[in-house]
Design an enzyme around this catalytic site. Structure first.
Site, PDB file in Angstrom:
ATOM      1  N   LYS A  30      40.688  38.879  48.262  1.00 22.42           N
ATOM      2  CA  LYS A  30      42.094  39.115  47.928  1.00 22.42           C
ATOM      3  C   LYS A  30      42.973  38.006  48.492  1.00 22.42           C
ATOM      4  O   LYS A  30      43.775  37.404  47.759  1.00 22.42           O
ATOM      5  CB  LYS A  30      42.552  40.474  48.480  1.00 22.42           C
TER       6      LYS A  30
ATOM      7  N   ASP B 297      44.703  44.360  45.163  1.00 24.85           N
ATOM      8  CA  ASP B 297      45.090  45.095  46.364  1.00 24.85           C
ATOM      9  C   ASP B 297      45.094  46.586  46.028  1.00 24.85           C
ATOM     10  O   ASP B 297      44.618  46.990  44.970  1.00 24.85           O
ATOM     11  CB  ASP B 297      46.453  44.624  46.874  1.00 24.85           C
TER      12      ASP B 297
END
Length: 216
Positions: free
Chosen positions: A128, A146
């Site tokens: 991420k 996320d």
């Protein structure tokens, strides 16, 4: 309910993207304040389990105190922990930021790399965070998954997994490249304002007609 055909799903995704473009625009936005790749990397590490607003408050003074990777590499662990205390999980975050700064200096000449494998080899950097850097700094089409993206992509019936990496790969396959970065930006905005976890405002949502989970 009948299973959605591939063609119908493609048409629905296109309608969702067009609607997001109309409501939010197509300009890339980053909620984390930064003036360099290194500052965004630190801010993204700090953002784990913390709001962007809180991170921006902390980094405003943090980047004055530690203006370079060299400054972070030489920071005292206990002092840095206090500096970032309000972002939560400050023991691990401080340790990782110092280790990451040392790696950046020793292995990359003080520059944040752009390759996914090199980014994820840095302390405290997962896919991420790496994709945030690749997309926002280097303009490399990247899907950032996320909690908002994972949750809402499932609610919209676009992905069907709880695994962030699998969701990332599914979204890369289903979304056009020019919307990979935008998807994260737009869905985070949607998740914070309308499709709020545990209390979604389905009746107010501009995507309700395309959402199989809508309560409207």
């Amino acid at each position: 309910m009948a299973k959605e055909s591939k063609k119908k799903k493609e048409e629905r995704i296109k309608a969702i993207l067009n609607t997001l473009d109309e409501v939010y625009g197509t300009e890339l936005r980053c909620a984390l304040d930064h003036n360099s790749a290194w500052e965004l990397l630190v801010a993204t590490i700090l953002s784990a389990q913390c709001t962007d607003a809180r991170v921006n408050i902390v980094t405003k003074e943090l980047f004055k105190k530690y203006p370079t990777p060299e400054a972070f590499a030489g920071a005292e662990l206990a002092e840095l922990e206090q500096d970032i205390h309000s972002t939560g999980f400050y023991h691990n975050k401080a340790k990782n930021i110092i280790a990451c700064a040392i790696q950046i200096l020793d292995k990359h000449g003080g520059e944040v790399p752009s390759e996914l494998s090199e980014l994820t080899a840095l302390a405290g950097v997962g896919r991420k965070t790496a994709n945030v850097i690749r997309g926002n700094i280097y303009g490399i089409p990247s899907v950032v998954v996320d909690t908002h993206v994972k949750r809402i992509s499932r609610l919209l019936g676009i992905t069907d997994t709880d695994d962030p990496t699998k969701a990332e790969l599914e979204l890369m396959e289903l979304l056009p490249e020019d919307h990979w970065i935008l998807w994260n930006v737009d869905i985070i905005t949607l998740g914070r304002t309308i499709c709020i976890a545990n209390r979604p405002k389905c009746s107010e949502c501009f995507l309700k007609e395309y959402c199989p989970s809508s309560r409207a």
